[in-house]
Design an enzyme around this catalytic site. Structure first.
Site, mmCIF file in Angstrom:
data_model
loop_
_atom_site.group_PDB
_atom_site.id
_atom_site.type_symbol
_atom_site.label_atom_id
_atom_site.label_comp_id
_atom_site.label_asym_id
_atom_site.label_seq_id
_atom_site.Cartn_x
_atom_site.Cartn_y
_atom_site.Cartn_z
ATOM 1 N NE ARG A 14 -9.003 -21.460 8.295
ATOM 2 C CZ ARG A 14 -8.606 -21.280 7.032
ATOM 3 N NH1 ARG A 14 -7.580 -21.954 6.569
ATOM 4 N NH2 ARG A 14 -9.185 -20.435 6.238
ATOM 5 C CB ALA A 51 -7.871 -19.162 -5.035
ATOM 6 C CD GLN A 52 -14.691 -19.612 -2.091
ATOM 7 O OE1 GLN A 52 -14.798 -19.084 -0.987
ATOM 8 N NE2 GLN A 52 -15.431 -20.624 -2.462
ATOM 9 N N GLY A 53 -10.771 -16.081 -1.878
ATOM 10 C CA GLY A 53 -10.500 -14.888 -1.076
ATOM 11 C C GLY A 53 -9.666 -13.827 -1.755
ATOM 12 N N GLY A 54 -8.442 -14.183 -2.186
ATOM 13 C CA GLY A 54 -7.599 -13.191 -2.826
ATOM 14 C C GLY A 54 -6.141 -13.531 -2.732
ATOM 15 C CD GLU A 104 -8.525 -13.939 3.085
ATOM 16 O OE1 GLU A 104 -7.622 -14.757 3.318
ATOM 17 O OE2 GLU A 104 -9.154 -13.904 2.021
ATOM 18 C CB SER A 162 -1.157 -20.770 -1.190
ATOM 19 O OG SER A 162 -2.445 -20.398 -0.833
ATOM 20 C CG HIS A 211 -8.378 -25.289 2.376
ATOM 21 N ND1 HIS A 211 -9.173 -25.154 1.267
ATOM 22 C CD2 HIS A 211 -7.944 -24.034 2.698
ATOM 23 C CE1 HIS A 211 -9.227 -23.875 0.925
ATOM 24 N NE2 HIS A 211 -8.473 -23.183 1.763
ATOM 25 N NE ARG A 241 -3.138 -21.728 3.054
ATOM 26 C CZ ARG A 241 -4.184 -21.337 2.315
ATOM 27 N NH1 ARG A 241 -3.994 -20.692 1.188
ATOM 28 N NH2 ARG A 241 -5.409 -21.620 2.689
ATOM 29 C CG LEU A 272 -0.310 -18.131 -9.938
ATOM 30 C CD1 LEU A 272 -0.421 -17.244 -11.171
ATOM 31 C CD2 LEU A 272 -0.797 -17.391 -8.697
ATOM 32 C CG HIS A 327 -12.158 -24.073 5.037
ATOM 33 N ND1 HIS A 327 -13.437 -23.897 5.499
ATOM 34 C CD2 HIS A 327 -11.690 -22.839 4.766
ATOM 35 C CE1 HIS A 327 -13.728 -22.603 5.484
ATOM 36 N NE2 HIS A 327 -12.676 -21.943 5.044
HETATM 37 C C1 LIG Z 1 -11.377 -23.740 -2.454
HETATM 38 C C2 LIG Z 1 -10.015 -23.116 -2.368
HETATM 39 C C3 LIG Z 1 -9.872 -21.785 -2.004
HETATM 40 C C4 LIG Z 1 -8.595 -21.199 -1.937
HETATM 41 N N1 LIG Z 1 -8.481 -19.858 -1.664
HETATM 42 C C5 LIG Z 1 -7.251 -19.276 -1.709
HETATM 43 C C6 LIG Z 1 -7.112 -17.859 -1.565
HETATM 44 O O1 LIG Z 1 -8.098 -17.134 -1.440
HETATM 45 N N2 LIG Z 1 -5.857 -17.327 -1.617
HETATM 46 C C7 LIG Z 1 -4.727 -18.097 -1.769
HETATM 47 O O2 LIG Z 1 -3.610 -17.560 -1.789
HETATM 48 N N3 LIG Z 1 -4.842 -19.438 -1.928
HETATM 49 C C8 LIG Z 1 -6.059 -20.045 -1.915
HETATM 50 N N4 LIG Z 1 -6.165 -21.392 -2.102
HETATM 51 C C9 LIG Z 1 -4.938 -22.180 -2.363
HETATM 52 C C10 LIG Z 1 -4.422 -21.917 -3.780
HETATM 53 O O3 LIG Z 1 -5.514 -21.889 -4.665
HETATM 54 C C11 LIG Z 1 -3.455 -23.010 -4.233
HETATM 55 O O4 LIG Z 1 -2.490 -23.261 -3.264
HETATM 56 C C12 LIG Z 1 -2.723 -22.593 -5.529
HETATM 57 O O5 LIG Z 1 -3.667 -22.204 -6.496
HETATM 58 C C13 LIG Z 1 -1.865 -23.737 -6.054
HETATM 59 O O6 LIG Z 1 -1.403 -23.392 -7.342
HETATM 60 P P1 LIG Z 1 -0.457 -24.403 -8.138
HETATM 61 O O7 LIG Z 1 -0.162 -23.763 -9.433
HETATM 62 O O8 LIG Z 1 0.656 -24.827 -7.273
HETATM 63 O O9 LIG Z 1 -1.351 -25.726 -8.354
HETATM 64 P P2 LIG Z 1 -2.756 -25.925 -9.040
HETATM 65 O O10 LIG Z 1 -3.453 -24.667 -9.317
HETATM 66 O O11 LIG Z 1 -3.472 -26.937 -8.218
HETATM 67 O O12 LIG Z 1 -2.383 -26.579 -10.478
HETATM 68 C C14 LIG Z 1 -1.913 -27.908 -10.564
HETATM 69 C C15 LIG Z 1 -1.775 -28.297 -12.022
HETATM 70 O O13 LIG Z 1 -1.119 -29.562 -12.135
HETATM 71 C C16 LIG Z 1 -1.859 -30.409 -13.004
HETATM 72 N N5 LIG Z 1 -1.548 -31.808 -12.652
HETATM 73 C C17 LIG Z 1 -1.624 -32.409 -11.442
HETATM 74 N N6 LIG Z 1 -1.191 -33.682 -11.525
HETATM 75 C C18 LIG Z 1 -0.823 -33.886 -12.812
HETATM 76 C C19 LIG Z 1 -0.304 -35.000 -13.538
HETATM 77 N N7 LIG Z 1 -0.039 -36.201 -12.965
HETATM 78 N N8 LIG Z 1 -0.076 -34.860 -14.862
HETATM 79 C C20 LIG Z 1 -0.328 -33.665 -15.495
HETATM 80 N N9 LIG Z 1 -0.825 -32.585 -14.867
HETATM 81 C C21 LIG Z 1 -1.054 -32.687 -13.538
HETATM 82 C C22 LIG Z 1 -3.298 -29.989 -12.780
HETATM 83 O O14 LIG Z 1 -4.142 -30.427 -13.815
HETATM 84 C C23 LIG Z 1 -3.104 -28.472 -12.750
HETATM 85 O O15 LIG Z 1 -2.935 -27.991 -14.062
HETATM 86 C C24 LIG Z 1 -7.433 -21.987 -2.186
HETATM 87 C C25 LIG Z 1 -7.578 -23.331 -2.541
HETATM 88 C C26 LIG Z 1 -8.850 -23.891 -2.642
HETATM 89 C C27 LIG Z 1 -8.965 -25.329 -3.047
#
Ligand SMILES: Cc1cc2nc3c(=O)[nH]c(=O)nc-3n(C[C@H](O)[C@H](O)[C@H](O)COP(=O)(O)OP(=O)(O)OC[C@H]3O[C@@H](n4cnc5c(N)ncnc54)[C@H](O)[C@@H]3O)c2cc1C
Length: 516
Positions: free
Chosen positions: A288, A47-50, A115, A389, A349, A384, A14, A243
């Site tokens: 938690r 991400a599941q919750g929202g 939550e 996030s 997590h 957090r 994102l 978690h």
């Molecule tokens: C199971 C789970 C449930 C969650 N639930 C929630 C929720 O309900 N609500 C909430 O707000 N947050 C939640 N989170 C946290 C949230 O999903 C993340 O913090 C957020 O999506 C991070 O987004 P990002 O864009 O920073 O990174 P990411 O979505 O992790 O994207 C990282 C990107 O970088 C790329 N990348 C990494 N290293 C390299 C490299 N060396 N070279 C090239 N590409 C690379 C990956 O391929 C990917 O495209 C949850 C997380 C998990 C794991």
């Protein structure tokens, strides 16, 4: 062949997509990179919750108070203010209007839930797959934007900096600055420089440097290692959120929502004993962090690889209707939650710390930004608040993309660099996999839920030895995604263990037990 663009976005979760869109909207030539074969990647689809929006009787001040409490007095208030004031508007403009994410509705109103530790029902969701819906919709926009070029299956090897890569030796006296990155084409196994006026690091989390993690396999903390080597400030890395309950099986860890305990599930050890009352008067409903640490301690005490969640007291039909996704995941690994105990372990997590950034996502290295989970904006402090996030990734991604586009100049300096030296030595896969086992189990046991000075020092000794081994075979190795990830992983493990060892005080997600 070399690549050149105005804005190079490293990561397609994102945060990366939000940054790429806002920079491309300003007319800049953007390249977005992910090491995965498909654009949808990272923690975002998990991400599941929202995502936080706003409750019907909510205010920015109420949200701010909840975030500050969760952060244990360690949040940076200007960052929290920015999130609570700009966040809901950007959810509306980007996710609801532009991307038309299929959030759930209750009549004409968006369905809002609360939550843990939220004082209002302000979280919007798309069933229990919010991240997938958001990532699907935003990657569609990225794919069809005329100013964005996509490089999937490309791994970032190193950031290009004046001090490390310029052939002009006096560039060392300039302020540290980044002018792109070395990328590895995973398929051809060739490394090439991608020059950029501005580079935005959006590589996500580091959960996979731990034995148990809710994160997908690409979340190996690469961005921390890249920034660290480039000389960018990183901080708060000791605050890793765990978690308490994920499904323990030979497959990937799947998150078992805390609502299973909320609905009457109790935690028992391998002998069927409810151990949580030994740790907290609220038993399985304790906070938690306490539950996660109690499970970890019980696993050590009973010398068993997991504990169990018992929700068999509930009517089977009710259970299947209330938890359809969890039920299905359990069935997939042969566990029928209506009849069986569910094996669970805590898991790494979320990383609350990361590459330190300003309100616009600027790092301490010029021309380099960091956004999303790899960054540390100060919003999360020492812990957090649930569902902040995704919002942080959206907001900082958007602002960093805009600022990078505004400040990027045609006349930016690109020094001459040495050609990448190709080596031919294939690294034995057995070495890579054993080194990863070593990193993950050391992080889990010594820099995990319960830390002691002795454990952390032991971890450092192990990591420093391992790093010199890895660096020595990296230097002569034929580049592959696996060797690059291993090098990043060990560097990030060192960065986290350094931060943990220096933080003497128990705060938020950082817990040091006194040595007996
Ligand atoms: C199971 C789970 C449930 C969650 N639930 C929630 C929720 O309900 N609500 C909430 O707000 N947050 C939640 N989170 C946290 C949230 O999903 C993340 O913090 C957020 O999506 C991070 O987004 P990002 O864009 O920073 O990174 P990411 O979505 O992790 O994207 C990282 C990107 O970088 C790329 N990348 C990494 N290293 C390299 C490299 N060396 N070279 C090239 N590409 C690379 C990956 O391929 C990917 O495209 C949850 C997380 C998990 C794991």
């Amino acid at each position: 062949m070399d690549e050149q663009c105005d804005i190079l976005v490293l990561g397609a979760g994102l945060a990366g997509c939000s940054a790429a869109l806002s920079a491309a909207d300003e007319g800049k030539k953007v390249i977005i990179v992910t090491k995965t074969p498909q654009l949808m990647s990272g923690n975002t689809p998990y991400a599941q919750g929202g995502i936080i929006y706003k409750g019907l009787h909510d205010s920015p001040e109420k949200l701010k108070t909840d975030i500050l409490i969760a952060g244990d007095g360690h949040c940076w208030e200007p960052a929290v203010d920015q999130l609570v004031h700009l966040g809901p508007d950007l959810v509306e403009k980007i996710l609801l209007e532009r991307c038309a994410v299929d959030f759930d509705y209750n009549g004409d109103e968006l369905d809002r839930t609360a939550e843990g530790a939220h004082s209002e029902s302000r979280i919007i969701h798309s069933k229990d797959k919010t991240g997938k819906s958001i990532e699907f919709s935003i990657t569609q926009k990225v794919q069809t934007h005329p100013n964005i070029k996509i490089l999937t299956d490309h791994t970032v090897v190193d950031l290009l900096t004046l001090s490390h890569h310029s052939k002009n030796s006096v560039d060392i006296y300039e302020k540290p600055a980044c002018f792109g990155a070395y990328l590895l084409n995973n398929k051809t196994e060739c490394v090439f420089p991608n020059y950029a006026s501005r580079t935005i690091l959006a590589t996500g989390g580091l959960g996979r440097i731990y034995l148990h993690s809710t994160n997908p396999k690409e979340s190996t903390g690469d961005g921390i290692a890249l920034a660290w080597r480039a000389g960018a400030r990183c901080f708060n890395l000791q605050y890793i959120q765990f978690h308490p309950t994920t499904l323990y099986s030979s497959k990937e860890r799947f998150l078992i929502s805390e609502s299973v305990r909320g609905e009457g599930g109790v935690l028992v050890d391998k002998n069927g004993r409810q151990f949580m009352f030994d740790f907290h008067p609220q038993g399985s409903l304790a906070p938690r962090d306490i539950v996660a640490r109690a499970i970890h301690q019980t696993m050590l005490d009973t010398e068993h690889p997991c504990v169990y969640l018992d929700i068999r007291s509930k009517d089977p039909q009710w259970l299947q209707a209330r938890f359809p996704t969890i039920n299905q995941h359990c069935l997939d690994v042969g566990v029928d939650m209506t009849k069986d105990l569910i094996p669970v372990v805590p898991a790494a997590h979320y990383s609350c710390g990361g590459v330190g950034v300003s309100l616009k996502g600027q790092t301490s290295v010029q021309r380099l930004y960091a956004v999303g989970e790899v960054s540390c904006t100060g919003v999360h402090g020492a812990n957090r608040l649930a569902s902040t996030s995704l919002l942080e990734a959206l907001v900082w991604g958007h602002l960093a993309g805009k600022d990078a586009a505004k400040t990027c100049k045609q006349k930016d300096y690109y020094p001459e660099i040495d050609a990448w030296e190709e080596c031919s030595q294939r690294v034995d896969q057995a070495l890579i996999s054993q080194d990863w086992n070593n990193i993950k189990s050391t992080m889990w046991n010594y820099v995990g839920l319960i830390r002691t000075p002795l454990r952390m020092h032991r971890a450092q000794t192990i990591f420093h030895h391992l790093q010199s081994e890895v660096e020595s075979f990296y230097r002569d190795a034929k580049m592959t995604k696996e060797i690059v990830e291993l090098r990043h992983g060990i560097q990030t493990a060192i960065a986290v263990s350094n931060a943990a060892i220096q933080a003497k005080k128990n705060l938020g997600a950082h817990y040091i037990k006194e040595e007996e």
